[in-house]
Enzyme design. Structure first.
Site, PDB file in Angstrom:
ATOM      1  N   LYS A 282     -10.404  -0.372  10.743  1.00  0.00           N
ATOM      2  CA  LYS A 282     -10.551  -1.602   9.945  1.00  0.00           C
ATOM      3  C   LYS A 282     -10.888  -2.800  10.835  1.00  0.00           C
ATOM      4  O   LYS A 282     -11.038  -3.914  10.364  1.00  0.00           O
ATOM      5  CB  LYS A 282      -9.272  -1.868   9.150  1.00  0.00           C
TER       6      LYS A 282
ATOM      7  N   ASP B 290       3.046  -4.245   8.120  1.00  0.00           N
ATOM      8  CA  ASP B 290       1.838  -3.451   7.939  1.00  0.00           C
ATOM      9  C   ASP B 290       0.659  -4.409   8.144  1.00  0.00           C
ATOM     10  O   ASP B 290       0.335  -5.215   7.273  1.00  0.00           O
ATOM     11  CB  ASP B 290       1.841  -2.852   6.528  1.00  0.00           C
TER      12      ASP B 290
ATOM     13  N   HIS C 197       0.875  -1.183   0.000  1.00  0.00           N
ATOM     14  CA  HIS C 197       0.000   0.000   0.000  1.00  0.00           C
ATOM     15  C   HIS C 197       0.909   1.229   0.000  1.00  0.00           C
ATOM     16  O   HIS C 197       2.007   1.182   0.566  1.00  0.00           O
ATOM     17  CB  HIS C 197      -0.833  -0.059   1.284  1.00  0.00           C
TER      18      HIS C 197
ATOM     19  N   GLN D 248      -4.595  -4.970   7.185  1.00  0.00           N
ATOM     20  CA  GLN D 248      -5.615  -5.908   6.701  1.00  0.00           C
ATOM     21  C   GLN D 248      -5.629  -7.214   7.481  1.00  0.00           C
ATOM     22  O   GLN D 248      -6.402  -8.109   7.157  1.00  0.00           O
ATOM     23  CB  GLN D 248      -5.373  -6.213   5.201  1.00  0.00           C
TER      24      GLN D 248
ATOM     25  N   CYS E 298      -4.750   2.386  -3.632  1.00  0.00           N
ATOM     26  CA  CYS E 298      -3.491   2.919  -3.071  1.00  0.00           C
ATOM     27  C   CYS E 298      -2.334   1.957  -3.326  1.00  0.00           C
ATOM     28  O   CYS E 298      -1.438   1.823  -2.474  1.00  0.00           O
ATOM     29  CB  CYS E 298      -3.616   3.216  -1.577  1.00  0.00           C
TER      30      CYS E 298
END
Ligand code: PMP
Length: 405
Positions: free
Chosen positions: A224, A198, A121, A201, A362
């Site tokens: 999220k 990261d 991303h 998600q 993104c």
């Protein structure tokens, strides 16, 4: 898992959109909020609201307890060794920027390497580009396999003794692929590098254990995982956070201030300058309680099965291309339908009450790698059902018929 009982907690899902029941398939962009989170925010503002860490009055103490209690909740949720390893930020983007600025810029010298993947991303790409420009470090990329996944051999070939930082997503927000972060941590550490994951998600789709993964930094966003917008987390190993420089300066983060000099508090507070995101943290703490009540293992099982069901259902649609691995993916299906621009497709689906995302997500470099300018993405969370996937499929058939005319 009883999905229909679970849906009762999410009032937003009960509405009609454009005359059809809302089918919300955009949780990878932002998940919906359960009543428990909405109530926690309301209760905080109705009863406990005050600034933290400085009030001697009752509300100040209650607000501080609620804020620091949320930190303890987050630490337990990701199995951090200590609450001091949890920094509250605005979200994944600001967590990564904090490490790229506060850690990478002081640690990297000319010729050092920062290793990324082409699936990142922009939030896990541009901060490193900027750090590389500022320090003279070089960006290297672990190549993707044909289906968009990473091979451990390629990781081992790309990470070298010059590598200072490896930064990879736990789960890609386009491909839904789960990256082998534990193996990547082993390789990075063997070379003397640090690993930032990261986790934007990943945190809402299964149990994350930062000690088991042995990552050095783990970044994620509250919104999220059913929490409010505006709150996020940077987990960092204690020694690294202690060595890292703050990047924002002002009230709350100081030890002692003179006219020409100042000292900082310990981590994590030295990274939280100004009035922190108090209500956001309280809401995030409540979201964690809800996720744990549902059960992270149950959520993972449901999300894996629903994604597999969606892949199987969508594969039957002629002219539909699915991007990324068809096995082992979780939380999303990214696709294009021949001859229809994904924005037109998303608009047609919206007319049928189905909310999906369209665009480059993104991830412009990944889009180029996939050979697509843009794609549509349907993403799932614990509250989504097979009937909703069927409605997506029906919407796709309708869109096909409409654009064929
Ligand atoms: N990384 C990934 C993999 C994401 O999916 C996102 C959100 N789309 C981000 C980073 C950025 O998260 P935020 O906008 O909440 O900072």
């Amino acid at each position: 898992m009883n999905v229909s009982a679970l849906r009762e907690w999410f009032p937003i899902l009960k509405q009609q959109v454009n005359g059809y029941p809302l089918t919300y398939l955009d949780s990878a962009a932002s998940a919906q909020k359960p009543v428990q989170v909405i109530e926690a925010l309301k209760r905080f503002y109705e009863w406990d609201n005050a600034n933290v860490h400085r009030g001697v009055h009752t509300l100040g103490s209650r607000a501080t307890e609620a804020y620091e209690g949320a930190r303890a909740n987050v630490a337990r949720f990701v199995n951090a060794a200590s609450e001091a390893e949890i920094v509250f930020t605005r979200g994944t983007t600001s967590s990564i920027n904090l490490v790229a600025t506060g850690y990478a810029r002081t640690m990297c010298r000319e010729g050092d390497e920062i290793v990324l993947t082409p699936m990142e991303h922009h939030a896990n790409l541009i901060p490193w580009q900027q750090a590389a420009k500022a320090t003279g470090a070089i960006l290297n990329y672990i190549p993707l396999q044909e289906d968009g996944t990473l091979s451990v051999e390629d990781v081992a070939r790309t990470v070298t003794s010059r590598t200072k930082i490896v930064a990879v997503s736990h789960i890609s927000n386009v491909l839904g692929a789960v990256n082998p972060v534990k193996r990547i941590a082993e390789i990075a550490h063997r070379c003397g590098a640090k690993l930032l994951v990261d986790g934007a998600q990943a945190v809402a789709h299964g149990k994350v254990d930062v000690q088991e993964l042995d990552c050095d930094f783990y970044a994620f966003s509250g919104h999220k995982m059913c929490g409010p917008t505006g709150i996020g987390v940077l987990y960092g190993k204690r020694a690294l956070l202690s060595a890292m420089e703050p990047v924002e300066f002002g009230g709350e983060m100081i030890g002692h201030v003179d006219l020409r000099e100042a000292t900082w508090k310990e981590a994590p507070w030295k990274f939280e300058a100004g009035t922190p995101i108090i209500a956001g943290a309280v809401g995030l703490g409540a979201a964690i309680d809800v996720l744990e009540q549902i059960g992270m293992d149950a959520i993972e099982k449901h999300d894996l099965e629903l994604t597999a069901y969606a892949v199987a259902r969508m594969k039957r649609i002629e002219g539909l291309t699915i991007y990324g691995p068809t096995e082992g993916r979780i939380g999303m299906v990214t696709f294009n339908l021949d001859g229809i621009h994904p924005h037109d497709l998303a608009t047609a689906l919206d007319a049928y009450g189905v909310a999906v995302r369209a665009g480059h997500h993104c991830c412009q470099p990944l889009m180029r790698w996939l050979g697509a300018q843009a794609t549509a993405r349907a993403s799932f969370f614990a509250y989504n059902t097979e009937e909703e996937v069927d409605r997506l499929a029906e919407g796709l058939y309708r869109a096909k018929a409409y654009f064929a005319d």
